[in-house]
Design an enzyme around this catalytic site. Sequence first.
Site, PDB file in Angstrom:
ATOM      1  N   CYS A  88       0.840  -1.195   0.000  1.00 22.66           N
ATOM      2  CA  CYS A  88       0.000   0.000   0.000  1.00 22.66           C
ATOM      3  C   CYS A  88       0.884   1.257   0.000  1.00 22.66           C
ATOM      4  O   CYS A  88       1.580   1.506  -0.978  1.00 22.66           O
ATOM      5  CB  CYS A  88      -0.980  -0.039   1.176  1.00 22.66           C
ATOM      6  SG  CYS A  88      -2.386   1.101   0.977  1.00 22.66           S
ATOM      7  N   HIS A 180      -3.661  -5.578  -0.492  1.00 21.96           N
ATOM      8  CA  HIS A 180      -3.420  -6.087   0.860  1.00 21.96           C
ATOM      9  C   HIS A 180      -3.501  -7.618   0.894  1.00 21.96           C
ATOM     10  O   HIS A 180      -4.457  -8.189   1.419  1.00 21.96           O
ATOM     11  CB  HIS A 180      -4.427  -5.469   1.835  1.00 21.96           C
ATOM     12  CG  HIS A 180      -4.222  -4.007   2.032  1.00 21.96           C
ATOM     13  ND1 HIS A 180      -3.306  -3.499   2.928  1.00 21.96           N
ATOM     14  CD2 HIS A 180      -4.793  -2.939   1.420  1.00 21.96           C
ATOM     15  CE1 HIS A 180      -3.322  -2.181   2.882  1.00 21.96           C
ATOM     16  NE2 HIS A 180      -4.207  -1.816   1.972  1.00 21.96           N
ATOM     17  N   GLU A 182      -1.843  -9.459   2.741  1.00 23.42           N
ATOM     18  CA  GLU A 182      -1.516  -9.931   4.090  1.00 23.42           C
ATOM     19  C   GLU A 182      -2.734 -10.252   4.945  1.00 23.42           C
ATOM     20  O   GLU A 182      -2.645 -10.995   5.927  1.00 23.42           O
ATOM     21  CB  GLU A 182      -0.650  -8.878   4.810  1.00 23.42           C
ATOM     22  CG  GLU A 182      -1.372  -7.638   5.327  1.00 23.42           C
ATOM     23  CD  GLU A 182      -1.614  -6.556   4.303  1.00 23.42           C
ATOM     24  OE1 GLU A 182      -1.913  -5.419   4.704  1.00 23.42           O
ATOM     25  OE2 GLU A 182      -1.541  -6.847   3.097  1.00 23.42           O
TER      26      GLU A 182
END
Length: 232
Positions: A88, A180, A182
């Site tokens: 990001c 994202h 993760e």
Amino acid sequence: MSRKLLFLSNGPKRVSVARLDERFAAEGLEVDVRWAFQGEFPDSLDGYAGIFLSGSPHGAYEDVPFINREHELIREADGLGIPMLGICFGHQILASALCGRDQVFRRANCEVGYKWLDVAPAAARDPVAAEMGDRVHMFVWHNDEVRAGHPDMQVLATSDLCPNQIFRFRDHKVWGIQGHPEVTREQAQLWFEDSRPRLEKDGAVVDELKQSASEALPAKTMIHNFARLCLQ
């Protein structure tokens, strides 16, 4: 051999709900979390096997002390050949530091939601992106964007609204991921609810996001592969 990862936390919380510090530790790395958002940086890059750069509510183009310091650190780390991964804002500040501050701009509209990204053929030969396949699914949420046309950026994935979702800097060990990967499905429920006002302001329907949340396991291979690279 060094196993130490510098984890630059660029947000108002020292660690996010995704607890990537714990994920990297589980991969075998010794994680040194520095709260860059609060001006916390190491005195030296000696002994680090890799660097991770987190998200932030700031823009990489802002004239903020910690952002300016991070630009310097990124350029120093690249000169030393230290592997780096940014997510990001981390993706954006890598592009800004290594390819110029004009590479990051404010979008007219937010891109938000779980998206299928088209993966470039070059990704199949990439040590971090090789396991994503022809398309990869992940959550994206950004108002800022990295331009796609710089000659030193190798774009590895795109979306319908953003032509630079994942890039590699030259042939260096430097990768940026706009989305994202993760976040787990369980973590997404907490993050989306906690961020409901901001998500709704950016045009998202939070209850639909929570229902569509996925583990995004193929996207998470980038995190695993980056950790393995740091341990080589």
